[in-house]
Design an enzyme around this catalytic site. Structure first.
Site, PDB file in Angstrom:
ATOM      1  CD  GLU A   1      -1.693  -1.553   2.862  1.00  0.00           C
ATOM      2  OE1 GLU A   1      -1.260  -1.885   1.751  1.00  0.00           O
ATOM      3  OE2 GLU A   1      -2.903  -1.372   3.080  1.00  0.00           O
TER       4      GLU A   1
ATOM      5  CG  HIS B   1      -5.433  -1.371   0.567  1.00  0.00           C
ATOM      6  ND1 HIS B   1      -4.168  -1.894   0.671  1.00  0.00           N
ATOM      7  CD2 HIS B   1      -5.973  -1.933  -0.535  1.00  0.00           C
ATOM      8  CE1 HIS B   1      -3.949  -2.739  -0.325  1.00  0.00           C
ATOM      9  NE2 HIS B   1      -5.035  -2.760  -1.074  1.00  0.00           N
TER      10      HIS B   1
END
Lengths: 304, 403
Positions: A209, A248
């Site tokens: 990511e 996150h």
């Protein structure tokens, strides 16, 4: 054999008697994982889930011979829990805890230098070797046994990938969730290296990511080591705006190098089969298997 | 969590880091009072007025309504009073705010640091942040201050220096000296810089900053080393041990729907697209946004409902997404593991019925534990909800919805 954990692994649970620890320990036991005991300071001598509870990790290791630890303790105490396990000689520590302060992890990473301990996580779903051992919080049934390894920064996206791989008639050797925090133990490259050297893994799914440089590092390593096994890659966050944290703690675009587009470009250049859509991970793995893994035995569950 | 310049400076002073002194003001009257104080305290009729918003580029940025820059130097009470009227309550647009800009609720009225003296004035750059690759903190600094550091890094990378700090040994005196030498400082300015860097690093650690940027780091004409501006970012995971810092959060700087989502424990980021989404897990949420784009739509938001998707969280998610009039469809993408899909499906149905009058298409993709039962529940509910099991099927439904 697969990587990191197998049917011979003996697990101890830190934060064993808490809500999260209890729930996921019973799930792991149900999966067939050998949970040898647990640690909750102050509750030593008790029995929980028919397993012994100890005050310290060292006691638990001495009495049960546990060699893998999984951590469910709250964020304020998690760094300490990791270091306690490392000090007790645990070889693999899987830290599930989300929300550990970054500076605590800077200390932990330094503490682990030169020690014979591998950390996976924190803020991760854990590690599963399909059909043998689950050290984590993932739904076990999604991971059909097979010969594809998965390394991922994200939890549910790992399940998604495993499910697509299974629907493509393949299966999973081991899946490693490395976590989405800025400072983590095992990196993408570390996991890839383990899979490349694992006789029971034929192909790899690598899911990254936005944020940081771990995917680029892994991609360059794969190329330098001559692309021994096919790797299918996906990077989440192609549509994420710069400077915003996407769930996150580590998922934030800081510069031109850690965008999804930049990572995908490097991965492509290094011979990784990058898919644009998360819906195509299984399809691409299947195509790769068809072309390059002729020897791979295919069955409805990819079992062999 | 972002702090304002005036808040960051207050905190730095506690760590004995010299800063450009001033007062935070919310009204023209307070600005005038602050100006009088500064004039008495520092014996100069010059003072600076700086708009307080969570974005950079304030000096070059302009107040939409009045055309005045976000940072101005004033030489008299009348002048600063006039600026205050034109800045306070106005909307400041800078390169970092986007066209909408930010409303200025407070200004910082500060002493003028650019006074004459026996030596040259200089502007440097210094920041402390985490080097993710090494897992260590790094002090990044440059002789080129007061300008955009990304430009310096791009055009003259040799002018950017880095000093890594060992996690257990901490910042050493020789490292602080090296920084001062590399900035070309001598004499008292050198000594002041060593102290400045040492104290600043202590502040970075003590406050659990994720980023601390001083630009410009200023050498005054009397050899003082001072933080003229300061951008401070705090590690949200560490706020549990800093109750005083949590209290400094300014929600007026945040998107109101994001603040509301936070109250429901939803992780939400507002975007500009036309397809809303609700997902469990941050990685899958980002991947779902990407898929919406590939299907011809634009994601209207990031929304991670976390590990416990139930009727309440789904309803809260619906409400927040539906506040955005641009949203033409909503995609719910849940991978059920520990969470059972049939329960989530029932949650969607309940939330839908509770809210009533949802006029846009809802696409629900449930995969994992009890996915088939979930699809059946939705298909038989009689609601205008389309269901899918595979991610590729969901993508097709999004494509049709935005076509």
């Amino acid at each position: 054999m697969s990587i990191l954990v197998n049917k011979n692994s003996k697990i101890l649970v830190q934060g064993f008697t808490g809500t999260e620890g209890s729930f996921h320990s019973s799930q792991m036991i149900e999966y067939g994982t050998n949970v040898a005991g647990g640690v909750t300071p102050g509750k030593g001598g008790h029995t929980h889930l028919e397993r012994p509870v100890f005050n310290t990790v060292a006691d638990c290791v001495k009495q049960t011979g546990a060699d893998v630890s999984i951590i469910f303790v709250p964020p304020a105490f998690a760094a300490d829990a990791i270091m306690e396990s490392a000090e007790a000689g645990i070889g693999l520590i899987v830290c599930i805890t989300e929300g550990i302060p970054t500076q605590d992890m800077v200390q932990v990473k330094n503490y682990l230098q030169g020690k014979n301990t591998r950390l996976v996580g924190p803020n991760c779903p854990g590690v599963i070797t399909a059909g043998e051992c689950k050290v984590g919080i993932m739904p076990g049934f999604v991971f059909k046994p097979g010969r594809i390894g998965i390394v991922s920064k994200s939890g549910t996206l790992t399940y998604e990938a495993a499910d697509q791989v299974a629907k493509a008639g393949l299966g999973i050797s081991t899946a490693v969730g490395i976590g989405g925090d800025p400072v983590i133990g095992t990196t993408t490259k570390d996991a890839i290296e383990l899979f490349m050297n694992d006789d029971n893994t034929d192909g790899i799914v690598m899911i990254g990511e936005i944020g940081g440089g771990m995917e680029a590092e892994a991609a360059r390593w794969i190329k330098e080591n001559k692309n021994k096994k096919p790797v299918v890659g996906f990077i989440a966050g192609q549509t994420a705006p710069p400077g915003r944290r996407m769930g996150h703690a580590g998922a934030i675009i800081g510069g031109a190098d850690d965008t999804a587009a930049a990572k995908m470009k490097i991965m492509n250049e290094c011979g990784i089969r990058v898919v644009q859509s998360p819906a195509d991970i299984g399809k691409m793995m299947s195509e790769v298997a068809e072309k390059e893994l002729k020897s791979l035995q295919r069955s409805p569950f990819g079992q062999n | 969590m972002n702090l304002h310049e005036y808040q960051a400076k207050e905190l730095l002073k506690k760590y004995n880091v010299p800063v450009q002194e001033g007062f935070a003001c919310g009204s023209v009257h307070e600005v005038e009072e602050a100006y009088r104080q500064i004039k008495t305290q520092f014996g100069s009729s010059f003072a600076v007025i700086k708009a307080q918003i969570h974005a950079g580029g304030r000096g070059k940025g302009k107040i939409k309504e009045t055309g005045v820059n976000g940072v101005k130097v004033a030489k008299s009470l009348e002048e600063i009073s006039d600026y205050a009227k034109k800045i306070l309550g106005g909307t400041l647009v800078t390169v970092q705010t986007g066209a909408a800009g930010r409303v200025v609720h407070k200004v910082f009225v500060a002493q003028d640091m650019y006074y004459e003296g026996s030596s040259d004035r200089k502007e440097f750059y210094l920041s402390i942040l985490l080097d993710r690759a090494r897992g260590q903190n790094v002090i990044m600094y440059s002789t080129e201050g007061g300008v955009n550091i990304e430009d310096v890094a791009h055009n003259t990378p040799e002018k950017i220096f880095k000093e890594w700090v060992h996690p257990s040994d901490g910042l050493q005196a020789f490292q602080a000296r090296k920084i001062a030498f590399n900035l070309g400082l001598t004499g008292n300015a050198f000594k002041n810089c060593v102290k400045f860097v040492t104290n600043l690093y202590n502040a970075y650690l003590g406050l659990d900053c994720s980023m601390l940027e001083i630009n410009p780091l200023f050498k005054a004409a009397d050899d003082r080393i001072v933080a003229v501006d300061c951008k401070m970012n705090l590690d949200e995971n560490a706020l549990m041990r800093h109750a005083d810092l949590s209290a400094m959060r300014d929600v007026t700087e945040e998107d109101p729907t994001e603040v509301e989502a936070g109250q429901y424990n939803l992780n939400f980021v507002k975007l500009d697209g036309n397809v809303g989404c609700m997902v469990n897990g941050a990685g899958l949420a980002m991947a779902t946004m990407d898929m919406i784009k590939l299907s011809g739509g634009e994601p209207a938001n990031f929304l991670d409902v976390g590990g416990t998707a139930n009727a309440q969280t789904v309803e809260a998610g619906f409400k927040i997404i539906l506040k955005d009039a641009n949203v033409k469809a909503i995609l719910i993408n849940i991978f059920g593991g520990i969470v059972r899909c049939d329960r989530v499906a029932q949650g969607v149905i309940d939330a839908y019925n509770n809210l009533g009058n949802i006029s846009i298409p809802i696409i629900v993709r449930l995969q994992g534990t009890n996915a088939e039962e979930a699809k059946k529940l939705i298909d038989e509910s009689g609601l205008k909800v389309q269901s899918a099991i595979l991610l590729s099927e969901a993508a097709e439904l999004v494509k049709k919805a935005v076509a």
